[in-house]
Design a protein around this motif. Structure first.
Motif, mmCIF file in Angstrom:
data_model
loop_
_atom_site.group_PDB
_atom_site.id
_atom_site.type_symbol
_atom_site.label_atom_id
_atom_site.label_comp_id
_atom_site.label_asym_id
_atom_site.label_seq_id
_atom_site.Cartn_x
_atom_site.Cartn_y
_atom_site.Cartn_z
ATOM 1 N N SER A 1 0.815 -1.216 0.000
ATOM 2 C CA SER A 1 0.000 0.000 0.000
ATOM 3 C C SER A 1 0.847 1.264 0.000
ATOM 4 O O SER A 1 0.299 2.368 0.032
ATOM 5 N N GLY A 2 2.169 1.115 -0.044
ATOM 6 C CA GLY A 2 3.043 2.282 0.020
ATOM 7 C C GLY A 2 2.923 3.030 1.329
ATOM 8 O O GLY A 2 3.182 4.243 1.385
ATOM 9 N N ALA B 1 -14.530 0.940 5.239
ATOM 10 C CA ALA B 1 -14.133 2.343 5.152
ATOM 11 C C ALA B 1 -12.895 2.539 4.273
ATOM 12 O O ALA B 1 -12.573 3.672 3.904
ATOM 13 N N LEU B 2 -12.211 1.441 3.937
ATOM 14 C CA LEU B 2 -11.017 1.534 3.101
ATOM 15 C C LEU B 2 -11.397 1.721 1.633
ATOM 16 O O LEU B 2 -12.483 1.341 1.199
ATOM 17 N N SER B 3 -10.476 2.279 0.869
ATOM 18 C CA SER B 3 -10.666 2.355 -0.576
ATOM 19 C C SER B 3 -10.631 0.947 -1.164
ATOM 20 O O SER B 3 -10.105 0.012 -0.560
ATOM 21 N N LYS B 4 -11.174 0.779 -2.365
ATOM 22 C CA LYS B 4 -11.255 -0.538 -2.980
ATOM 23 C C LYS B 4 -9.869 -1.144 -3.216
ATOM 24 O O LYS B 4 -9.692 -2.361 -3.092
ATOM 25 N N ASP B 5 -8.893 -0.312 -3.553
ATOM 26 C CA ASP B 5 -7.575 -0.876 -3.804
ATOM 27 C C ASP B 5 -6.917 -1.379 -2.522
ATOM 28 O O ASP B 5 -6.219 -2.397 -2.535
ATOM 29 N N ILE C 1 -5.382 -6.266 0.900
ATOM 30 C CA ILE C 1 -5.558 -7.182 2.032
ATOM 31 C C ILE C 1 -5.920 -8.571 1.525
ATOM 32 O O ILE C 1 -5.335 -9.577 1.942
ATOM 33 N N ARG C 2 -6.881 -8.633 0.605
ATOM 34 C CA ARG C 2 -7.318 -9.931 0.087
ATOM 35 C C ARG C 2 -6.174 -10.647 -0.630
ATOM 36 O O ARG C 2 -5.928 -11.843 -0.409
ATOM 37 N N ALA C 3 -5.464 -9.929 -1.483
ATOM 38 C CA ALA C 3 -4.400 -10.543 -2.264
ATOM 39 C C ALA C 3 -3.228 -10.982 -1.390
ATOM 40 O O ALA C 3 -2.640 -12.050 -1.622
#
Length: 365
Positions: free
Chosen positions: A62-63, A256-260, A265-267
């Motif tokens: 996520s940088g 509340a997080l952005s889709k990316d 997290i999923r990946a």
């Protein structure tokens, strides 16, 4: 690795009292900080290391927009209360095993391991492609959280015993540490079963509170030092054929997080499933060699046939009772799991097993 160093850090902490004084997740210049609480001692082979890697990879991928701070068992909450912290909002994320929380729903057992059930690959196939994730989301949604597969130990060892198991009579009254449906099967065979966090097992064996214990397999068990007390080691479990770990997230925080960031997290969790599985595949046999050659452990490949047969009968009885007496979601989970197992075992039984038997019989390098 020094066994005492990580067990000391994995000792039970002050519990949720400490969480009450913690700040809410930090948001500064679009950067978010999450807390991940875990069920594992710090730097614990495979499991604790895997949890830390999940946090580090989310942070890196996520940088730094989503930084995950990882806390080992006892640093913020006791090991077996980590998912409660996520439910209560004291932490945004946890790393553990779904069957540790089966008191919330018996259906959660199916997302870690089932006696005579799915292997690591079969479980992943069910969750990812045959409807398991959707049912898991429904179960955890009741508590405001979501679970992701994050690792698998592969088929676990049967456990450590102070005395050899020669028949069913040797199980009667045996004080045995083993969790989940596996523990319930051993109870049906006559053992007195309890569940303890990793850092508490050695002392219980040493004090005589336990006669036997299983945790995962050689990689973890070597580090935990069970060989210092028990010399009989059954290397193949019939009740834990492919044990998955999980990451849970607080749904409010996750949504509340952005889709990316959600996709990161999923990946990361999906990648870690393969990483941990490979870690155990590589290091279990090496650790077993150390246990046998350096520590004089008697490694026994399988329990007696009488125990295996009785265990199969008990496992089937237990699952039938869950189907008959369980709540609607448990019945739904069992039905999905059963259909998937019957499908997936076609390849395992007719392709994989035949190949492995042929390789064992005819081929060596």
């Amino acid at each position: 690795m020094n066994r005492r160093s990580f067990i000391r850090k994995g000792a039970v902490g002050a519990g949720f009292a400490g969480l009450a004084t913690m700040a809410t997740p930090a948001l500064s210049q679009n950067k978010i900080v999450w807390r991940m609480v875990t069920a594992w001692p710090k730097n614990f082979p495979g499991l604790g290391v895997g949890a830390q890697r999940v946090g580090d990879r989310i942070t890196e991928a996520s940088g730094g927009r989503l930084t995950v701070q990882v806390y080992s068992a006892g640093e913020l909450v006791p090991a077996l209360q980590s998912v409660d912290a996520v439910i209560d909002g004291g932490a945004e994320m946890s790393h553990g095993a779904a069957y540790y929380w089966f008191n919330k729903s018996p259906a959660l057992n199916f997302f870690t391991g089932v006696p005579y059930g799915m292997t690591a690959r079969e479980l992943s196939a069910w969750v990812r492609f045959l409807g398991g994730q959707e049912i898991w989301d429904e179960i955890y949604g009741q508590f405001g959280i979501r679970g992701f597969l994050s690792g698998n130990t592969g088929t676990q060892a049967g456990g450590w015993f102070k005395n050899e198991i020669k028949s069913l009579d040797d199980i009667k009254g045996l004080r045995f540490r083993t969790p989940g449906l596996a523990g319930q099967v051993w109870s049906l065979l006559g053992a007195s079963v309890t569940n303890l966090a990793a850092g508490d097992i050695f002392q219980a064996l040493q004090s005589g509170a336990l006669d036997a214990a299983e945790f995962v397999g050689p990689y973890n068990d070597l580090a935990l030092g069970f060989y210092k007390i028990c010399k009989y080691y059954y290397t193949t479990s019939f009740v834990e054929p492919g044990l998955a770990t999980e990451c849970t997230v607080n749904l409010k925080a996750y949504n509340a997080l952005s889709k990316d960031l959600q996709e990161i997290i999923r990946a990361v969790c999906q990648a870690e499933y393969e990483q941990v599985t490979s870690d155990f595949a590589a290091n279990d046999p090496r650790a077993l060699e150390v246990l046998v050659k350096q520590h004089g452990v008697t490694a026994i490949s399988s329990f007696p046939d009488s125990v295996l047969e009785a265990g199969a009968i008990a496992s089937k009885q237990l699952l039938e009772e869950l189907g008959d007496k369980g709540d609607a979601l448990t019945k739904k989970t069992l039905d999905s799991f059963t259909k998937a197992l019957n499908l997936l075992s076609i390849k395992t039984d007719t392709t994989d097993v035949n190949f492995i038997e042929a390789r064992k019989k005819y081929f060596r390098l």
